[in-house]
Every structure is written in structure tokens, then in C-alpha cells.
Scaffold this motif. Structure first.
Motif, short mmCIF file in Angstrom:
data_model
loop_
_atom_site.label_atom_id
_atom_site.label_comp_id
_atom_site.label_asym_id
_atom_site.label_seq_id
_atom_site.Cartn_x
_atom_site.Cartn_y
_atom_site.Cartn_z
N MET A 1 10.63 -3.75 -2.34
CA MET A 1 9.65 -2.69 -2.58
C MET A 1 9.85 -2.06 -3.96
O MET A 1 8.89 -1.78 -4.68
CB MET A 1 9.71 -1.65 -1.46
CG MET A 1 9.29 -2.23 -0.12
SD MET A 1 9.33 -1.06 1.26
CE MET A 1 7.78 -0.21 1.04
N ILE A 2 11.12 -1.85 -4.34
CA ILE A 2 11.41 -1.33 -5.68
C ILE A 2 10.97 -2.35 -6.73
O ILE A 2 10.39 -1.98 -7.78
CB ILE A 2 12.91 -1.02 -5.83
CG1 ILE A 2 13.31 0.15 -4.93
CG2 ILE A 2 13.28 -0.73 -7.28
CD1 ILE A 2 12.69 1.48 -5.29
N ALA B 1 0.84 -1.20 0.00
CA ALA B 1 0.00 0.00 0.00
C ALA B 1 0.87 1.26 0.00
O ALA B 1 0.56 2.24 -0.67
CB ALA B 1 -0.92 -0.01 1.22
N MET B 2 1.98 1.22 0.75
CA MET B 2 2.89 2.37 0.77
C MET B 2 3.44 2.68 -0.61
O MET B 2 3.57 3.84 -1.01
CB MET B 2 4.06 2.09 1.72
CG MET B 2 3.72 1.98 3.18
SD MET B 2 5.21 1.53 4.11
CE MET B 2 4.49 1.13 5.71
N MET B 3 3.78 1.63 -1.36
CA MET B 3 4.42 1.82 -2.66
C MET B 3 3.44 2.30 -3.73
O MET B 3 3.86 2.64 -4.84
CB MET B 3 5.10 0.53 -3.10
CG MET B 3 6.30 0.16 -2.25
SD MET B 3 7.54 1.48 -2.13
CE MET B 3 8.14 1.54 -3.81
N LEU C 1 4.67 -2.88 -11.33
CA LEU C 1 3.33 -2.31 -11.22
C LEU C 1 3.09 -1.11 -12.12
O LEU C 1 2.00 -0.94 -12.67
CB LEU C 1 3.09 -1.90 -9.76
CG LEU C 1 1.70 -1.45 -9.35
CD1 LEU C 1 0.72 -2.62 -9.41
CD2 LEU C 1 1.72 -0.85 -7.93
N LYS C 2 4.11 -0.25 -12.28
CA LYS C 2 3.88 1.04 -12.93
C LYS C 2 4.91 1.35 -14.01
O LYS C 2 6.08 0.97 -13.90
CB LYS C 2 3.93 2.17 -11.89
CG LYS C 2 2.82 2.14 -10.85
CD LYS C 2 2.96 3.33 -9.91
CE LYS C 2 1.87 3.37 -8.85
NZ LYS C 2 2.02 4.55 -7.96
N ASN C 3 4.47 2.08 -15.03
CA ASN C 3 5.37 2.60 -16.07
C ASN C 3 5.92 3.95 -15.61
O ASN C 3 5.41 5.01 -15.98
CB ASN C 3 4.60 2.75 -17.39
CG ASN C 3 4.10 1.42 -17.91
OD1 ASN C 3 4.85 0.48 -18.06
ND2 ASN C 3 2.80 1.35 -18.18
#
Length: 407
Positions: free
Chosen positions: A175-176, A149-151, A182-184
Motif C-alpha cells: 500500500m505504501i 481506493a483507501m490509499m 501515485l503522489k508527490n
């Protein structure tokens, strides 16, 4: 380093003394194995660190404890010759001038390593950290769900704290890795040295290393704001300028992750604020309260099976209650908030240790040795039936800890 052997004392026979050029350098005996062979051995036995120093054998840290390997004692000549294998000529000059050197390199086919070479009593010494070859996911680490959730936040600061060897780098790498899948976006890391190498999945990832790619954490952070990052990983917040720039990056719309060598959330907040001049501290409290996402204090505890270690956490989430305490200089009340606001994902170190005891992951002894409030922890364990005979604590060497008060 060659050492000249002094000419032996002799009676005056009237003969001329030998010229200085006739003094012969003492040959140095090489160690039976190379530094790379020692590092391969460390990897094979699952060690986290290798220690090299004169007048001792190579030492390997396995499950948190230093152990000797099947190798002979090292001399000062041995340590210099061994460590020279991984110190370039350029870095050698720097080492001789500055007396210590951080390096990072690959163990071919195995893993990456980070090392620190330094002088001990005038002789070369070094410690090498074995970095796992594969980046473990948050799920594989058994990390708390709140980490994901933090990331997903777009801006703010997440700090990991704890002593060296507490797993901060491994957690940050996971976490990285999570946000990479997850994201571009653009992820920028500034490290000393670069530890985990992330292969791009969805994100573009830029790895920058101190000394090789940038001069310092603060210099790298200054330039980072012009390199269009979405997420910035700062290996360590070491000084005022780095802390100031990291907070500024979080404030201006970046997700910033970093580490501190502190043992708790409250101590981390004090460390950040106290590094600023007195006349700036009020403003920093306000800025920190608005941009901090969470502080995670992490510790690795030996598993009850005797093999491996398991992570225990203190997790402080910056809720409105925590933010108010930061602004109002009531940081000392934060531990109480952490204990009572588990609905926000918070947990105290003692609560985390208790859960690990309940699941059989760690022993009662290890929980007591690492507890923040040792006597309270003991009373809880007795009440829950985990300690049937308190006299056994004396046999385990814990009674002195209880007498001396809280850790």
C-alpha cells in the motif's frame, strides 16, 4: 559464557589446594555453520522464519509449518555464539539487562531481516523473520481493489489486524508502494525495526526505527506531527499513548496506517476503546467513528497445491452504518453489516474463505478450520456440493471442531 569446571573431589593428602586462578574455563565448541549461513539457507528454501534455540536443531518455517533443516542439534553455547554474530556489543549489554532485544539488519545480496533475541531457560534463543527483497505490488498480491481506493484518501486511519506471520507487513508495504508511485507527498514510517526499505518514486519517504532513530512509537508520533508528513505508518499500536496519538494524527489531516494483534474488525474496535479510561471512552467512540477508514483482518491459508499460501480477508469499511454502531456501542452488530454490505467493498472472513474454495485456491478442510462460523460454513459447503460425504470430515479431524462450536 564461560563455565568454571569444579575441582574433582579427592582425599586429603595434606597437600595445599590449588588456588582459584588455576581453575580452567571450559572451551566452547563452535557450531558447524554461522548464523549468516543459516539465514542464507532459510532464504534459499523460501522460509519465512528461522528459529534458534538450545536442545533442538535450527527450525525453518516454510508455508506456515516449522521444519528441521540438515543441521545438528544446538547447545546453549552454540546459540550464544551464533546469535552474538548479529548482536553488537552495545545491544549485548541491553539484551543482558532487558532479557530481550529486537534487531533489524541486511543479509547482503539477499534480503532484510528482523529478529528477536531473548532468553529461554537462561540460554540465548532467537527468531528471525526473512523480509522479501522486493516489495510486491497490490496487483501482484492479488489484493482487493478497495485497497487502492483507501490509499487515495487524504486523511483517516487504516488498520491491519491478524496474528504474527499473517502478511500484515507485506500488505502495508504494498500500500505504501502504491501511494509512493501515485503522489508527490511525504511518507513517514515508524517501525521496530524497519522492515521494507522504499526507494522514493514520487514521494519523499522517511524511515525511522525504534531505538536507533526514536525512543518509542509514541515519541516518534509526537515528533512526526512536526515533520510535515502526509502519510504515517506506525508499525504497531501497542499502548494507550500510541493509539491516542495515532487517532489524533488521523483527525488532524494525516493518512495513518498501523497494525493490531487482533483477529477481527469488531475485536479491534473493542481493543482500541477498552484501552482508554472509562470516562474517555464515549469521546473515543465518537472520534474513531469519524476518522476510521477501514479495518482489514488478514490470514494466510495454505494453498491447495501444497505450495505457498494465499491471503483471506475480513474487510470492514467505515460506512455511515458502521460509524453509527461504533458510536452507539453496538459493535457486536458489525459482523452482520460486513456480510450484507459487499457493495461497499466489505467481505467477511467466511465469505473470503468460501471464494477461495470456489476458485480452488484452498481446500475445504482449511476453510473449515479457519471459519468464524464453522457449522454454517460446513452447511454452505455441503449445499454447494463441495462436501459430498460429511463423514469425510471426521477422517480429516474436523468433526471435533464442529462439535465444540464456533472457532
Amino acid at each position: 559464557m564461560s563455565v568454571n569446571v569444579p575441582s574433582p573431589q579427592r582425599q586429603n593428602t595434606g597437600s595445599s589446594p590449588k588456588p582459584a586462578s588455576a581453575v580452567v574455563s571450559r572451551p566452547r565448541v563452535r557450531y558447524p555453520v554461522t548464523i549468516m549461513e543459516l539465514l542464507h539457507h532459510a532464504f534459499e528454501i523460501g522460509a519465512s522464519d528461522l528459529h534458534i534455540g538450545a536442545s533442538m536443531p535450527p527450525l525453518f518455517r516454510v508455508d506456515g509449518e516449522l521444519k528441521e533443516g540438515p543441521f545438528p542439534l544446538l547447545t546453549g553455547d552454540h546459540t550464544e555464539l551464533l546469535l552474538s554474530e548479529v548482536v553488537s556489543q552495545e545491544n549485548r549489554s541491553r539484551l543482558l539487562e532487558e532479557k530481550e532485544l529486537d534487531i533489524g539488519f541486511d543479509l547482503p545480496g539477499r534480503c532484510r531481516l528482523r529478529g528477536n533475541v531473548f532468553f529461554e531457560q537462561g540460554r540465548w534463543a532467537g527468531v528471525f523473520r526473512i523480509i522479501p527483497p522486493f516489495i510486491r505490488t497490490l496487483d501482484e498480491l492479488g489484493a482487493p481493489k478497495i485497497f487502492k481506493a483507501m490509499m487515495k484518501r487524504h486523511k483517516g486511519m487504516i488498520l491491519f489486524t491478524g496474528p504474527t506471520g499473517s502478511g500484515k507487513s507485506t500488505s502495508l508495504a504494498a500500500m505504501i508502494d502504491y501511494i509512493n508511485r501515485l503522489k508527490n507527498i511525504h511518507i513517514l514510517t515508524i517501525e521496530d525495526p524497519v522492515e521494507f526499505i522504499h526507494n522514493p518514486v514520487k514521494a519523499r519517504i522517511t524511515h525511522r526505527e525504534l531505538g536507533k532513530d526514536t525512543l518509542s512509537f509514541s515519541e516518534g508520533l509526537k515528533r512526526a506531527l512536526r515533520q510535515d508528513p502526509d502519510v504515517i505508518l506506525v508499525g504497531e499500536m501497542r499502548d494507550l499513548e500510541t493509539i491516542q496519538l495515532a487517532i489524533m494524527a488521523a483527525e488532524t489531516g494525516h493518512l495513518v496506517l498501523s497494525t493490531l494483534h487482533t483477529s477481527s474488525a469488531a475485536k479491534s474496535i473493542h481493543r482500541i476503546i477498552d484501552v482508554f479510561p472509562t470516562d474517555q471512552q464515549s469521546q473515543i467512540r465518537m472520534t474513531l467513528s469519524e476518522n476510521l477508514i477501514a479495518i482489514i483482518a488478514q490470514s494466510l491459508v495454505p494453498h491447495s497445491t501444497g505450495t505457498g499460501r494465499v491471503a483471506a480477508y475480513e474487510i470492514m469499511v467505515n460506512t455511515s452504518a458502521v460509524a453509527n454502531l461504533i458510536r452507539e456501542e453496538k459493535v457486536f452488530q458489525i459482523p452482520s453489516v460486513i456480510e450484507t454490505q459487499s457493495q461497499f467493498g466489505m467481505i467477511s472472513m467466511d465469505q473470503s474463505l468460501m471464494k477461495l474454495v470456489e476458485t480452488g485456491s484452498i481446500s475445504v478442510k482449511e476453510a473449515l478450520l479457519r471459519a468464524t462460523e464453522t457449522k454454517i460454513m460446513r452447511d454452505r459447503l455441503i449445499k454447494m456440493g463441495y462436501i459430498e460425504n460429511p463423514q469425510t470430515l471426521q477422517q480429516d479431524g474436523i468433526s471435533d471442531t464442529l462439535k465444540s462450536g464456533d472457532n
